[in-house]
Design an enzyme around this catalytic site. Structure first.
Site, short mmCIF file in Angstrom:
data_model
loop_
_atom_site.label_atom_id
_atom_site.label_comp_id
_atom_site.label_asym_id
_atom_site.label_seq_id
_atom_site.Cartn_x
_atom_site.Cartn_y
_atom_site.Cartn_z
N ASN A 44 0.84 -1.21 0.00
CA ASN A 44 0.00 0.00 0.00
C ASN A 44 0.87 1.25 0.00
O ASN A 44 1.94 1.29 0.63
CB ASN A 44 -0.98 -0.01 1.17
CG ASN A 44 -0.34 -0.16 2.53
OD1 ASN A 44 0.67 -0.84 2.67
ND2 ASN A 44 -0.92 0.45 3.54
N GLU A 46 0.49 5.33 0.65
CA GLU A 46 -0.39 6.39 1.14
C GLU A 46 0.06 7.76 0.65
O GLU A 46 1.15 7.91 0.08
CB GLU A 46 -0.43 6.34 2.67
CG GLU A 46 -1.01 5.02 3.16
CD GLU A 46 -1.22 4.94 4.65
OE1 GLU A 46 -0.69 5.78 5.40
OE2 GLU A 46 -1.93 4.00 5.08
N CYS A 55 -4.28 0.82 -2.36
CA CYS A 55 -4.15 -0.42 -1.60
C CYS A 55 -3.12 -1.36 -2.25
O CYS A 55 -2.91 -1.32 -3.47
CB CYS A 55 -5.48 -1.16 -1.57
SG CYS A 55 -6.77 -0.31 -0.66
N GLU A 57 -3.29 -4.50 -2.85
CA GLU A 57 -3.84 -5.43 -3.84
C GLU A 57 -3.86 -4.82 -5.22
O GLU A 57 -3.54 -5.47 -6.22
CB GLU A 57 -5.28 -5.81 -3.46
CG GLU A 57 -5.42 -6.57 -2.16
CD GLU A 57 -5.57 -5.67 -0.93
OE1 GLU A 57 -5.03 -4.54 -0.93
OE2 GLU A 57 -6.24 -6.09 0.02
N CYS A 88 -10.51 -4.67 0.93
CA CYS A 88 -11.64 -3.74 0.87
C CYS A 88 -12.49 -4.01 -0.37
O CYS A 88 -12.05 -4.67 -1.31
CB CYS A 88 -11.14 -2.30 0.89
SG CYS A 88 -10.42 -1.75 -0.67
N CYS A 91 -11.04 -3.06 -3.81
CA CYS A 91 -10.05 -4.01 -4.35
C CYS A 91 -10.73 -5.27 -4.86
O CYS A 91 -10.33 -5.82 -5.89
CB CYS A 91 -9.00 -4.35 -3.29
SG CYS A 91 -7.84 -2.99 -3.08
#
Ligand code: THU
Length: 128
Positions: A44, A46, A55, A57, A88, A91
């Site tokens: 991930n 940010e 994310c 994934e 999430c 994803c």
């Protein structure tokens, strides 16, 4: 196959080391096994403008796709928390684009993990 899955799980654990998560401190690593048998991993990333965060994934997925591999068999996901974390919804939707029968491995450690089916985590995906 067992060896390949072990390698995939290790890759997800390794990938989380490169997580850039100074805001949430929640490190995620993901590794995708493609139909061709190759592994693509990601973490991930940010951003100070929080909603721009990507994310793990989806980082792994875009690495695979932009390398010419867009059929996914397995994804392994590891975090820096004790309990497993489900991917999430965004994803899950993104990943359904690249596999009908993706298996999702939620990793606690190299030896402790659980395997889920995409159809159980996202029974109905959006289609155009
Ligand atoms: N995160 C992921 O990498 N994957 C998910 O499926 C859910 C959340 C990241 C995004 C953010 O950097 C941190 O976890 C906390 O939300």
């Amino acid at each position: 196959m067992k060896n390949k899955l072990n390698e995939l799980i290790k890759s997800s654990i390794e990938a989380k080391k490169n997580s850039y998560s100074p805001y949430s401190k929640f490190k995620v690593g993901a590794a995708i096994l493609t139909e061709k048998g190759n592994i693509f991993s990601g973490a991930n990333v940010e951003c100070a403008s929080y909603s721009l965060t990507i994310c793990a994934e989806r980082v792994a997925a875009v690495k695979a796709i932009s390398s010419g591999e867009s059929i996914f068999k397995y994804i392994a996901i590891a975090t820096n928390k004790k309990q497993i974390a489900f991917p999430c919804g965004a994803c899950l939707q993104f990943l359904t684009e690249f596999s009908n029968d993706l298996k999702i491995i939620l990793v606690k450690s190299e030896k402790e993990y659980k395997i889920f089916e995409m159809k159980d985590l996202l029974p109905k995906n959006f289609v155009l």
